[in-house]
Design a protein around this motif. Structure first.
Motif, PDB file in Angstrom:
ATOM      1  N   ILE A 124       0.840  -1.203   0.000  1.00  0.00           N
ATOM      2  CA  ILE A 124       0.000   0.000   0.000  1.00  0.00           C
ATOM      3  C   ILE A 124       0.869   1.245   0.000  1.00  0.00           C
ATOM      4  CG2 ILE A 124      -1.644   1.372   1.337  1.00  0.00           C
ATOM      5  CD1 ILE A 124      -2.834  -1.280   2.346  1.00  0.00           C
ATOM      6  N   ALA A 128       0.941   3.642  -3.206  1.00  0.00           N
ATOM      7  CA  ALA A 128       0.298   4.943  -3.007  1.00  0.00           C
ATOM      8  C   ALA A 128       1.269   6.078  -3.294  1.00  0.00           C
ATOM      9  CB  ALA A 128      -0.245   5.042  -1.591  1.00  0.00           C
ATOM     10  N   ASP A 137      -5.225   7.855  -7.554  1.00  0.00           N
ATOM     11  CA  ASP A 137      -5.650   7.220  -6.305  1.00  0.00           C
ATOM     12  C   ASP A 137      -5.398   5.719  -6.359  1.00  0.00           C
ATOM     13  OD1 ASP A 137      -6.526   9.616  -5.256  1.00  0.00           O
ATOM     14  OD2 ASP A 137      -8.635   9.276  -5.764  1.00  0.00           O
ATOM     15  N   LEU A 138      -5.051   5.158  -5.207  1.00  0.00           N
ATOM     16  CA  LEU A 138      -4.917   3.713  -5.042  1.00  0.00           C
ATOM     17  C   LEU A 138      -6.151   3.199  -4.318  1.00  0.00           C
ATOM     18  CD1 LEU A 138      -3.059   1.137  -5.171  1.00  0.00           C
ATOM     19  CD2 LEU A 138      -2.401   1.715  -2.820  1.00  0.00           C
ATOM     20  N   LEU A 140      -8.511   0.057  -2.648  1.00  0.00           N
ATOM     21  CA  LEU A 140      -8.508  -1.252  -1.998  1.00  0.00           C
ATOM     22  C   LEU A 140      -9.932  -1.771  -1.976  1.00  0.00           C
ATOM     23  CD1 LEU A 140      -6.276  -0.376   1.104  1.00  0.00           C
ATOM     24  CD2 LEU A 140      -5.551  -0.892  -1.246  1.00  0.00           C
ATOM     25  N   VAL A 163      -7.115   1.429   4.975  1.00  0.00           N
ATOM     26  CA  VAL A 163      -7.162   2.766   4.381  1.00  0.00           C
ATOM     27  C   VAL A 163      -6.791   3.811   5.431  1.00  0.00           C
ATOM     28  CG1 VAL A 163      -8.672   4.520   3.386  1.00  0.00           C
ATOM     29  CG2 VAL A 163      -8.844   2.157   2.603  1.00  0.00           C
ATOM     30  N   ALA A 166      -3.076   3.669   6.434  1.00  0.00           N
ATOM     31  CA  ALA A 166      -2.143   4.162   5.421  1.00  0.00           C
ATOM     32  C   ALA A 166      -1.871   5.645   5.589  1.00  0.00           C
ATOM     33  CB  ALA A 166      -2.682   3.871   4.022  1.00  0.00           C
ATOM     34  N   ARG A 168      -2.703   8.175   3.901  1.00  0.00           N
ATOM     35  CA  ARG A 168      -2.371   8.887   2.663  1.00  0.00           C
ATOM     36  C   ARG A 168      -3.670   9.287   1.967  1.00  0.00           C
ATOM     37  NH1 ARG A 168       1.638   5.207   3.682  1.00  0.00           N
ATOM     38  NH2 ARG A 168       3.759   5.670   2.929  1.00  0.00           N
ATOM     39  N   ASN A 170      -4.498   9.629  -1.021  1.00  0.00           N
ATOM     40  CA  ASN A 170      -4.844   8.956  -2.274  1.00  0.00           C
ATOM     41  C   ASN A 170      -5.090   7.462  -2.084  1.00  0.00           C
ATOM     42  OD1 ASN A 170      -2.051   8.360  -1.895  1.00  0.00           O
ATOM     43  ND2 ASN A 170      -1.817   7.975  -4.097  1.00  0.00           N
ATOM     44  N   VAL A 171      -5.177   6.977  -0.844  1.00  0.00           N
ATOM     45  CA  VAL A 171      -5.561   5.584  -0.584  1.00  0.00           C
ATOM     46  C   VAL A 171      -7.033   5.570  -0.180  1.00  0.00           C
ATOM     47  CG1 VAL A 171      -5.172   3.526   0.815  1.00  0.00           C
ATOM     48  CG2 VAL A 171      -3.232   4.954   0.127  1.00  0.00           C
ATOM     49  N   LYS A 172      -7.844   4.878  -0.969  1.00  0.00           N
ATOM     50  CA  LYS A 172      -9.294   4.924  -0.768  1.00  0.00           C
ATOM     51  C   LYS A 172      -9.917   3.538  -0.907  1.00  0.00           C
ATOM     52  CE  LYS A 172      -9.446   9.697  -2.397  1.00  0.00           C
ATOM     53  NZ  LYS A 172      -9.972  10.657  -3.408  1.00  0.00           N
TER      54      LYS A 172
END
Length: 259
Positions: A124, A128, A137-138, A140, A163, A166, A168, A170-172
């Protein structure tokens, strides 16, 4: 009103892959998604997308050897080099399509195994940060154990925890209502609880993964809830048409008319 993206891996299979883009545009879609584009040169995929006047909503990072049953590498210790190379491969397609969301498949692993957990966290973080350099965006996505037995990320609350951990922007979460219905039920409740973490939505009926006007969930209600929540992203139509793609688009006609 939701912005619907046709999933070209499941829909429009009556056409060859590169011809599905125009077929989706002709049917009234203004966006598409698919699982993987990697069998085709990135330039050809970009041209097919542009030729249909379409926006690319989403696709997946390389999953390993799909034909042999692999479903991602992110949670599998020892696959780090291959996983990272896959990100570079995906970025070439992201450049050609302008996509702003990529889904990272976790793979088959025990979600309680500390080694798998650590591998997943590391994946991740690496993915990311790499994607953030390109404004991507990354995502999950939890996947139900009936469709994908042994999949590492098989619970929405667990996905939400990763999420949050993380840390971050851009982790969604990829909120697939079909998977949510099969894993948890109460899609509406989960949607309201996890909406702040969500970056993409997908749909299919719970009975057979067909058109969203079949058995459950209550999609007209859920679409209204998405509007009420202020969702401005895409709703990916990741379903298998029961008869034919065009024959099954009756549910879409009213939304197309409104658009």
């Amino acid at each position: 009103m939701p912005r619907f993206a046709a999933n070209l891996s499941m829909m429009f299979n009556e056409w060859e892959f590169l011809d599905r883009f125009k077929a989706a545009a002709d049917a009234g879609f203004d966006a598409v998604e698919f699982l993987f584009p990697y069998e085709y040169p990135s330039e050809q995929v970009g041209l097919a997308l542009a030729g249909g006047g379409l926006e690319q909503a989403l696709f997946n990072l390389p999953p390993g050897d799909w034909a042999k049953g692999e479903r991602g590498m992110a949670a599998i210790p020892g696959r780090e080099a291959e996983f990272r190379a896959g990100i570079d491969t995906a970025l070439a397609y992201a450049h050609e399509t302008g996509v702003k969301r990529l889904h990272m498949m976790a793979g088959h692993a025990d979600p309680k195994d500390p080694a798998a957990q650590n591998a997943y966290r590391a994946s991740i973080g690496y993915a990311a940060d790499k994607l953030a350099e390109h404004g991507i965006d990354l995502l999950l996505e939890p996947i139900n154990g009936k469709d994908m037995p042994g999949y590492f990320l098989n619970d929405f609350d667990m996905a939400a925890a990763y999420v949050r951990e993380a840390g971050r922007p851009n982790v969604k979460l990829q909120f697939d209502m079909y998977h949510c219905e099969l894993i948890h039920g109460d899609v509406s409740g989960k949607l309201k609880a996890l909406y702040p973490l969500s970056g993409h939505v997908q749909i299919a009926s719970a009975n057979g993964r067909h058109e969203p006007d079949a058995f459950g969930p209550n999609y007209p209600q859920l679409f209204a809830e998405l509007d009420g929540l202020g969702y401005g992203g895409f709703v990916g139509c990741e379903y298998r048409p029961k008869a034919g793609t065009l024959e099954g688009l009756g549910w879409f006609a009213e939304y197309r008319k409104q658009a």
